[in-house]
Design a protein around this motif. Structure first.
Motif, mmCIF file in Angstrom:
data_model
loop_
_atom_site.group_PDB
_atom_site.id
_atom_site.type_symbol
_atom_site.label_atom_id
_atom_site.label_comp_id
_atom_site.label_asym_id
_atom_site.label_seq_id
_atom_site.Cartn_x
_atom_site.Cartn_y
_atom_site.Cartn_z
ATOM 1 N N ALA A 9 -4.287 -9.508 -10.502
ATOM 2 C CA ALA A 9 -4.884 -10.125 -8.219
ATOM 3 C C ALA A 9 -4.167 -9.104 -7.815
ATOM 4 O O ALA A 9 -2.986 -9.522 -7.347
ATOM 5 N N VAL A 10 -4.662 -8.077 -7.159
ATOM 6 C CA VAL A 10 -4.269 -7.218 -6.651
ATOM 7 C C VAL A 10 -4.733 -6.922 -5.693
ATOM 8 O O VAL A 10 -5.838 -5.845 -4.697
ATOM 9 N N PRO A 11 -5.248 -7.673 -4.051
ATOM 10 C CA PRO A 11 -5.846 -7.528 -2.958
ATOM 11 C C PRO A 11 -5.593 -6.503 -2.056
ATOM 12 O O PRO A 11 -3.791 -6.408 -2.466
ATOM 13 N N GLY A 12 -6.002 -6.194 -0.810
ATOM 14 C CA GLY A 12 -5.465 -5.484 -0.562
ATOM 15 C C GLY A 12 -6.702 -3.958 -0.020
ATOM 16 O O GLY A 12 -7.082 -4.484 1.112
ATOM 17 N N GLY A 19 0.792 7.297 -4.062
ATOM 18 C CA GLY A 19 0.262 6.743 -2.753
ATOM 19 C C GLY A 19 -0.313 5.370 -3.121
ATOM 20 O O GLY A 19 0.119 4.517 -3.793
ATOM 21 N N CYS A 20 -1.073 4.698 -2.153
ATOM 22 C CA CYS A 20 -1.903 3.175 -2.630
ATOM 23 C C CYS A 20 -3.020 3.969 -2.039
ATOM 24 O O CYS A 20 -3.844 4.515 -1.130
ATOM 25 N N GLY A 21 -3.842 2.828 -2.149
ATOM 26 C CA GLY A 21 -5.026 2.243 -1.749
ATOM 27 C C GLY A 21 -5.398 2.753 -0.074
ATOM 28 O O GLY A 21 -4.574 0.963 0.349
ATOM 29 N N ARG A 22 -6.014 2.936 0.540
ATOM 30 C CA ARG A 22 -6.590 1.997 1.981
ATOM 31 C C ARG A 22 -7.154 0.572 2.181
ATOM 32 O O ARG A 22 -7.736 0.245 1.002
ATOM 33 N N LEU A 23 -6.673 -0.414 3.322
ATOM 34 C CA LEU A 23 -6.928 -0.901 3.322
ATOM 35 C C LEU A 23 -7.996 -1.418 4.143
ATOM 36 O O LEU A 23 -8.422 -1.533 5.276
ATOM 37 N N PHE A 24 -9.506 -1.159 3.477
ATOM 38 C CA PHE A 24 -10.604 -1.546 3.797
ATOM 39 C C PHE A 24 -11.019 -3.330 3.596
ATOM 40 O O PHE A 24 -12.093 -3.092 4.587
ATOM 41 N N GLU A 25 -10.567 -4.246 3.613
ATOM 42 C CA GLU A 25 -10.631 -5.704 3.877
ATOM 43 C C GLU A 25 -9.474 -6.520 3.293
ATOM 44 O O GLU A 25 -9.527 -7.275 3.973
ATOM 45 N N ALA A 69 0.339 -7.142 4.558
ATOM 46 C CA ALA A 69 0.889 -7.835 3.606
ATOM 47 C C ALA A 69 0.438 -8.128 2.742
ATOM 48 O O ALA A 69 1.323 -8.363 1.315
ATOM 49 N N GLN A 70 -0.830 -8.717 1.907
ATOM 50 C CA GLN A 70 -1.264 -8.658 1.194
ATOM 51 C C GLN A 70 -1.280 -7.204 0.068
ATOM 52 O O GLN A 70 -0.938 -7.538 -0.857
ATOM 53 N N MET A 71 -1.962 -5.974 0.650
ATOM 54 C CA MET A 71 -1.383 -5.121 -0.488
ATOM 55 C C MET A 71 -0.049 -4.926 -0.561
ATOM 56 O O MET A 71 0.442 -4.399 -2.089
ATOM 57 N N LEU A 72 1.326 -5.060 0.268
ATOM 58 C CA LEU A 72 2.591 -5.079 -0.181
ATOM 59 C C LEU A 72 3.000 -5.949 -1.496
ATOM 60 O O LEU A 72 3.936 -5.508 -2.185
ATOM 61 N N ALA A 73 2.095 -7.044 -1.360
ATOM 62 C CA ALA A 73 2.189 -7.919 -1.715
ATOM 63 C C ALA A 73 1.819 -7.585 -3.276
ATOM 64 O O ALA A 73 2.458 -7.504 -4.422
ATOM 65 N N PRO A 122 6.418 6.294 -1.593
ATOM 66 C CA PRO A 122 6.976 5.631 -0.706
ATOM 67 C C PRO A 122 6.498 4.243 -0.276
ATOM 68 O O PRO A 122 7.141 2.980 0.287
ATOM 69 N N PHE A 123 5.315 4.198 -0.479
ATOM 70 C CA PHE A 123 4.740 2.488 -0.383
ATOM 71 C C PHE A 123 5.539 1.822 -1.687
ATOM 72 O O PHE A 123 5.294 0.366 -1.396
ATOM 73 N N LEU A 124 6.400 1.915 -2.262
ATOM 74 C CA LEU A 124 7.067 0.994 -3.673
ATOM 75 C C LEU A 124 8.212 1.361 -3.347
ATOM 76 O O LEU A 124 8.842 0.388 -3.403
#
Length: 254
Positions: free
Chosen positions: A107-110, A134-140, A144-148, A216-218
């Motif tokens: 599970a990788v919410p974000g 990079g990483c995905g945009r936070l649409f939902e 904190a969820q995406m970083l986790a 940078p997001f890691l």
């Protein structure tokens, strides 16, 4: 297992994994035509479809593929994905007899609240959660969820091949260099990507160890990222640093 990125739509990759006997898995088919062409050209038999999340550019080709192939469709518990035959969630294991393969579901919410990733056979099929540099945009989801979620992916073996769903690498790298201009590994990766794209070759897959050195997001706990955050008025914890990175990337035009 061979891993093939199929360009689709504007900048998507549909991932095809197949064995030497021509048995194939398709991941996030946003359109059917590239998949059908690859199956025919490579003499492959489609055996399963894996989906990471509900966005149309990841599932738009599923119906057409199912019209010609009676195969299982693995997807998260999300009613917006109507084609699923097997719902999977965190900790589940997808075991396929043909091609012989085994994938752990994470599970990788974000990016979305129900986003999942699949890892196994030396690859990480991460949809729109982790991109190269990079990483995905936070649409939902929340920062904190995406970083986790990214922290979780970062614990996988360094030789894991990251199979992201978009060719965003060059632009992501330009942003990353504004965060860590003195990062030699990042500069080398940018040169590599420029050479690949000049030959119209994909920048993916890429080793997770490369991402750990350049993305940078890691690297929210890296001294250079912390210093960048402070220059941008962020003195909070690592979630605040991540949120600042993502907010700046959202408006970056370089």
């Amino acid at each position: 297992m061979q891993v093939v990125p199929l360009p689709a739509l504007a900048d998507n990759y549909i991932w095809v994994l197949h064995d030497d006997d021509g048995q194939a898995i398709v991941v996030d088919p946003g359109e059917a035509q590239p998949v059908e062409a690859a199956l025919k050209q490579r003499d492959l038999q489609l055996r399963a479809i894996l989906l990471t999340h509900h966005h149309h550019d990841h599932i738009g080709g599923v119906d057409a593929l199912l019209a010609r192939n009676d195969v299982p469709v693995y997807a998260p518990h999300d009613e917006r994905i109507t084609q699923a035959t097997h719902r999977v969630s965190n900790g589940d294991v997808v075991v396929l007899a043909s091609p012989a393969s085994r994938f752990l579901v994470l599970a990788v919410p974000g990016h979305t609240t129900t986003h999942i990733a699949y890892t196994g056979e030396g690859v990480l099929l991460c949809g729109d959660t982790l991109f190269s540099m990079g990483c995905g945009r936070l649409f939902e989801g929340t920062p904190a969820q995406m970083l986790a979620s990214l922290d979780r992916l970062a614990t996988l073996p360094g030789n894991t091949l990251v199979c992201s769903a978009h060719e965003y690498t060059a632009a992501n790298g330009r942003f990353a260099q504004t965060i860590e201009p003195d990062n030699a590994a990042l500069a080398a990766r940018q040169q590599e990507v420029a050479a690949l794209r000049a030959r119209n070759q994909p920048s993916l897959p890429v080793a997770l160890s490369t991402e750990q050195a350049t993305n940078p997001f890691l690297r929210t706990d890296n001294d250079a990222v912390i210093a960048w955050s402070r220059r941008h008025g962020v003195e909070g914890d690592r979630v605040a640093r991540f949120a600042a990175l993502r907010a700046n990337k959202d408006v970056f035009t370089g």
